[in-house]
Design a protein around this motif. Structure first.
Motif, PDB file in Angstrom:
ATOM      1  N   ASN A   1      32.153  41.469  19.620  1.00 33.27           N
ATOM      2  CA  ASN A   1      31.722  40.561  18.564  1.00 33.27           C
ATOM      3  C   ASN A   1      30.198  40.563  18.449  1.00 33.27           C
ATOM      4  O   ASN A   1      29.499  41.199  19.243  1.00 33.27           O
ATOM      5  N   ILE A   2      29.704  39.846  17.456  1.00 33.96           N
ATOM      6  CA  ILE A   2      28.273  39.840  17.189  1.00 33.96           C
ATOM      7  C   ILE A   2      27.482  39.291  18.364  1.00 33.96           C
ATOM      8  O   ILE A   2      26.366  39.729  18.643  1.00 33.96           O
ATOM      9  N   GLN A   3      28.064  38.319  19.079  1.00 35.27           N
ATOM     10  CA  GLN A   3      27.322  37.718  20.188  1.00 35.27           C
ATOM     11  C   GLN A   3      27.071  38.708  21.317  1.00 35.27           C
ATOM     12  O   GLN A   3      26.089  38.567  22.055  1.00 35.27           O
TER      13      GLN A   3
ATOM     14  N   ARG B   1      23.904  40.308  20.112  1.00 34.62           N
ATOM     15  CA  ARG B   1      22.790  39.356  20.247  1.00 34.62           C
ATOM     16  C   ARG B   1      22.383  39.197  21.710  1.00 34.62           C
ATOM     17  O   ARG B   1      21.198  39.157  22.048  1.00 34.62           O
TER      18      ARG B   1
END
Ligand SMILES: Nc1ncnc2c1ncn2[C@@H]1O[C@H](COP(=O)(O)OP(=O)(O)OP(=O)(O)O)[C@@H](O)[C@H]1O
Ligand SMILES: [Mg+2]
Lengths: 114, 140
Positions: free
Chosen positions: A53-55, A58
């Motif tokens: 996922n995006i996290q 990040r």
């Protein structure tokens, strides 16, 4: 060991920043918990994770992780790839398990963090 | 230089965009990379805490010549026992937050570790304010 050598060793697909495969890697950390990744102090880390996922991207960006290896045949979403391109993080996709990737990299001399 | 960002609770797809912007600014002004890492890890933990635990909030970052001062204030449930929340492993994160890769109870201790001055105040039922300072000098 370079990311290029790691990609060949695992037969992994590079899906973001193939221009950064010259990066040198000393450590690997295998986790689906981003909270734990954020506590690492080392550099030259490859993160082995099943968290697609995006996290994950990040977290890699904030903790200066050089590369994310997505295990268990997880795919990077277009949004993940866009963020990784921006933050200069290499993403690879790998069909095998986290355990298998860990074993192969450990054997090849990549260091654990603890 | 002062930068301000609004953070929405529950919005995991944007969590980290404010911290990412600060990382870009700090690189531009040539802050040492280990200090950038400490700052953005602390900011990101605090940003994710608003997304994970509060309704909405603001991040205000003041970049001075020798230090960065960050204030993250939110409207949310607040933290009834801050000392308990500061302990490694203490978490009330929801299953949704855990699915996103968070909720190990490591965030607040990690902010403490990465900052020089940390203040947390909270009013249960109203919200939480996390303020910290990091100096741009190499750690001794
Ligand atoms: N902004 C906030 N508003 C309300 N409660 C908070 C806030 N920040 C932290 N908390 C409370 O403090 C606890 C501990 O926070 P901490 O950041 O250490 O861990 P976490 O967010 O649960 O997990 P992790 O940060 O490891 O992903 C949280 O579970 C929550 O109960
Ligand atoms: Mg947290």
């Amino acid at each position: 060991m370079t990311l290029q050598q790691i990609a060949e060793l695992l037969n992994a697909r590079v899906v973001a920043r193939p221009d950064k495969l010259y990066r040198d890697i000393s450590f690997a950390f295998a986790s689906d918990l981003m909270s734990d990744v954020l506590t690492l102090e080392q550099r030259k880390i490859i993160l082995l994770t099943g968290l697609a996922n995006i996290q994950a991207v990040r977290t890699a960006e904030m903790s200066d992780v050089s590369c994310i290896l997505l295990v268990r045949n997880k795919k990077a979403s277009p949004e993940m790839i866009r963020l990784a391109e921006e933050a200069a993080i290499v993403i690879m996709e790998y069909d095998g398990s986290m355990f298998k990737a860990s074993g192969i990299l450990y054997n090849a001399g990549i260091q654990p963090i603890y | 230089m002062e930068l301000k960002f609004h953070i929405m609770g529950g919005d995991f797809s944007n969590a980290g965009s404010a911290s990412s912007e600060i990382k870009r600014v700090l690189k531009q002004i040539n802050v040492p990379s280990d200090i950038i890492k400490s700052i953005v890890v602390a900011l990101y933990e605090a940003e994710v805490n608003i997304v994970a635990h509060a309704y909405e909030g603001d991040m205000v970052v003041d970049v001075q010549p020798d230090r960065l001062i960050a204030v993250l204030s939110d409207k949310g449930p607040g933290i009834p026992d801050i000392e308990l929340a500061m302990q490694e492993g203490y978490s009330t994160a929801s299953p949704k937050v855990r699915e996103m890769g968070f909720g190990a109870g490591m965030g607040l201790p990690n902010i403490q570790k990465n900052t020089d001055i940390l203040n947390i105040s909270s009013t249960p039922g109203e919200g939480t304010k996390v303020s910290f300072t990091v100096f741009f000098k190499p750690k001794s």
